[in-house]
Design a protein around this motif. Structure first.
Motif, short mmCIF file in Angstrom:
data_model
loop_
_atom_site.label_atom_id
_atom_site.label_comp_id
_atom_site.label_asym_id
_atom_site.label_seq_id
_atom_site.Cartn_x
_atom_site.Cartn_y
_atom_site.Cartn_z
N LYS A 4 74.25 73.80 47.11
CA LYS A 4 74.46 75.24 46.89
C LYS A 4 74.04 76.05 48.11
O LYS A 4 74.70 77.03 48.47
N TYR A 5 72.97 75.63 48.77
CA TYR A 5 72.56 76.32 49.99
C TYR A 5 73.63 76.16 51.07
O TYR A 5 73.87 77.09 51.85
N ASP A 6 74.26 75.01 51.14
CA ASP A 6 75.31 74.81 52.14
C ASP A 6 76.45 75.78 51.91
O ASP A 6 76.96 76.39 52.86
N ILE A 7 76.88 75.97 50.66
CA ILE A 7 77.99 76.88 50.36
C ILE A 7 77.62 78.32 50.71
O ILE A 7 78.37 79.04 51.38
N LEU A 8 76.44 78.77 50.29
CA LEU A 8 76.06 80.17 50.47
C LEU A 8 75.74 80.49 51.92
O LEU A 8 76.13 81.55 52.43
N LEU A 12 78.19 78.50 39.03
CA LEU A 12 78.93 79.64 39.56
C LEU A 12 79.12 79.53 41.07
O LEU A 12 80.15 79.94 41.61
N THR A 13 78.13 78.97 41.76
CA THR A 13 78.24 78.80 43.21
C THR A 13 79.37 77.84 43.57
O THR A 13 80.05 78.03 44.60
N ALA A 14 79.60 76.83 42.75
CA ALA A 14 80.71 75.91 43.02
C ALA A 14 82.04 76.65 42.98
O ALA A 14 82.92 76.43 43.82
N ILE A 15 82.20 77.55 42.00
CA ILE A 15 83.43 78.36 41.94
C ILE A 15 83.48 79.31 43.13
O ILE A 15 84.54 79.53 43.73
#
Length: 654
Positions: free
Chosen positions: A289-293, A348-351
């Motif tokens: 999740k940190y990688d995405i954000l 939600l972060t995945a979406i």
């Protein structure tokens, strides 16, 4: 040996055929009985996808199915042949000997250290036990869910043993200790604005790097991945921004995670205990999740979405539920635990990651994906457990602050996702519905943040919430830029028809800018953008008194669609709060002497004007202010110059 390799080739080709099972040799049966007890079809498929090793030192390594080691382990005779060769450790020793004979200092390619402290030096530089006790308590009691990647009861037991026999601790555990200490010092220093504690946080961040390099983090000793992830978090708290250095270390983290097999569920290796398996799931959950954000914040695409993952989500269990002996079944999400909000946020972060990825596609190919992703976002909102659904602040006064802020975090990520999804339609003819989706979400995002900023002021409902909120300055800038861009477009194409939009949005953004200016935004780039928005919304702002507060009560007067089903959750309360402030003293008075300055709010509950923090213009920015001119010129117009403080040169008066 050649005959055995031929049989191996024949065996592999048989597997690629029609699915007829090839008889296994006695050696193969023996290996399977050891590593795959009672293996079913799913287990065989999992092993074909690669292997997850557990070494004697506790480190893990993932071997992909295409690697020769993944095949050779299934053949005892061939494996025995390689065992007769020189020990791999001998080759490492020879390489180390060659390096020691060189006069050129060794260098770590990721951290750039030419010389690291020894383990004893790291122990000698550790703060005293009373100081460390205070720092560790500050982090483990913080409202940051990342603390959950370290099991607090287990760490406390290890910490007590450490002070009894410090020499027995591993260097990688020291790296973990230093990283947690730096986080505790950063949290403590921010809360009391203590420069001594903040300096201690910086020292411990640097010592974390020394310990990571000294323990050979690339060999993946225990605690190395956790220490690196917490080190990245500590740097984020310091900078409130994603720097290039942090971005590179984030890439290192994701590579180490896949190298260690965190993207494969630990159940694929029965040697990993249920407790360690649960902690590995938590580490992968937060790292991904940190990688995405973080990639989004730097304007880069996340690579984590391209990884084939079968790691299950963490269980909805509190720290007290996790023991070394038995892991109980997961609790339903309707039962709030310390990780429940993080689980919902992660889904939600995945979406959100898919939304960001879709924003790179063209309009011609994006229509169907936009509708599909918007439906998924709405479904995710509807699927939230009841305790995490958005309610007004006044209806949650008796609830824990962590739960209240968790609701706002989830809602903010939802609204930001909608903004990104429909951002491409701003400025285009037609697409009225899509533009309204984007602007509604941007307005709501600003309103929610205003609510929390008000509550975080001295005497507010959520004291010291501003220390947590300042990390989300980039969300405000993003939403404010969208509103300013739409205002500029309307002003240029439909002059004379958007007076309500003009006054309402400017009032909303002016008030938001003044609230943000109070909490000392530390990111240079964010401060610069905040100043640009202040100047833009401060131009030719008419005097707004109590008679004009209908602009705030009637949200449709802002030019947005007021039919969104989520507006009643917070918008009405925030708007009423702002209306009450205006009506209580009847006037927001702009400073006519300085073009672009913000109005002063005179309210009994705020006798001190909402002035900018001291020295905001005088704080040295990283790099030249002109480095960001193109960013603001694209939004505010070509004549805009950030380095010029005179209103005549801003190019915003027409």
């Amino acid at each position: 040996m050649r005959e055995k390799l031929d049989r191996l080739e024949h065996f592999v080709n048989g597997l690629r055929g029609s699915g007829v099972e090839v008889p296994a040799t006695h050696a193969e049966v023996r290996i399977a009985s050891i590593s795959e007890p009672q293996a079913g079809p799913q287990d065989r498929l999992a092993n074909l996808a690669g292997k997850l090793r557990l070494s004697e030192t506790g480190s893990t390594q993932f071997i992909g199915p295409s690697h020769w080691e993944a095949i050779i382990e299934d053949l005892a005779d061939v494996k025995g042949y390689f065992d007769l060769e020189d020990d791999p450790a001998t080759a490492d020793d020879d390489e180390a000997l060659l390096q020691s004979e060189s006069n050129v200092p060794t260098m770590d390619i990721n951290f750039g250290l030419m010389q690291t402290y020894s383990k004893q030096q790291l122990l000698d530089m550790l703060p005293t036990k009373p100081i460390m006790n205070r720092l560790l308590a500050a982090w483990f009691n913080a409202m940051d869910p990342l603390r959950l990647i370290v099991h607090a009861p287990t760490f406390q037991a290890e910490y007590q043993r450490f002070w009894q026999q410090p020499d027995l601790v591993s260097t990688s555990w020291l790296a973990l200790l230093y990283s947690i200490g730096s986080l505790g010092a950063e949290v403590s220093g921010e809360s009391c604005n203590d420069p001594v504690t903040l300096a201690l946080a910086e020292d411990m961040r640097r010592l974390t790097v020394h310990a990571l390099v000294a323990c050979d983090y690339a060999a993946l000793p225990p605690y190395a991945v956790e220490a690196l992830l917490l080190h990245i978090k500590s740097s984020l708290l310091k900078h409130i921004d994603v720097t290039r250095e942090l971005y590179l270390r984030l890439g290192l983290l994701t590579r180490l995670c896949t190298l260690a097999g965190y993207h494969r569920d630990p159940s694929n290796n029965p040697e990993i205990s249920p407790f360690k398996a649960e902690m590995r799931r938590r580490i992968w959950w937060f790292a991904s999740k940190y990688d995405i954000l973080m990639c989004y914040q730097l304007g880069q695409l996340s690579v984590i979405n391209q990884v084939i993952v079968d790691t299950a989500p963490p269980s909805n269990l509190s720290e007290s539920d996790l023991t070394l002996a038995v892991i109980p079944p997961a609790k339903p999400l309707t039962e709030q635990t310390s990780i429940t909000t993080a689980l919902v946020f992660g889904d939600l972060t995945a979406i959100f990651g898919e939304v960001v990825y879709s924003s790179y596609s063209t309009l011609g190919t994006a229509g169907r994906d936009v509708a599909r992703l918007h439906a998924r976002l709405e479904q995710a909102r509807n699927d939230r457990p009841p305790q995490l659904r958005m309610v007004t602040l006044e209806h949650s006064l008796l609830e824990p602050p962590e739960l209240i802020i968790g609701r706002y975090i989830l809602e903010a990520l939802h609204l930001k996702s909608v903004c990104i999804l429909y951002r491409r339609y701003l400025g285009l003819e037609g697409h009225l519905k899509e533009r309204r989706h984007c602007l509604n979400a941007a307005e709501q995002l600003v309103l929610h943040q205003n609510t929390l900023l008000e509550a975080g002021q001295p005497g507010g409902l959520l004291p010291q919430a501003d220390l947590w909120l300042r990390r989300f300055i980039h969300d405000f800038i993003f939403a404010a830029m969208l509103l300013c861009l739409q205002f500029k477009t309307f002003h240029a194409t439909e002059s004379g028809t958007t007076e309500h939009f003009d006054s309402g949005v400017r009032l909303l953004l002016q008030y938001a800018c003044r609230l943000w200016s109070r909490i000392m935004v530390t990111s240079p780039k964010a401060r610069h953008a905040l100043r640009a928005i202040e100047r833009f919304v401060g131009q030719e702002m008419p005097c707004i008194d109590a008679a004009d507060t209908t602009l705030l009560r009637d949200r449709s007067a802002l030019g947005f669609d007021s039919s969104n089903d989520h507006r009643h959750h917070a918008g009405s309360f925030v708007s009423a709060s702002l209306v009450d402030r205006v009506e209580s003293n009847a006037q927001l008075v702009p400073n006519a002497a300085v073009p672009g300055s913000l109005p002063t709010m005179t309210n009994d509950s705020m006798s001190t004007p909402l002035d900018d923090p001291p020295g905001l213009d005088d704080i040295a920015l990283d790099g030249t202010m002109h480095d960001w001119d193109p960013l603001f010129q694209d939004l505010f117009g070509a004549p805009y110059h950030t380095a010029d403080d005179s209103g005549d040169c801003l190019g915003l008066n027409g």
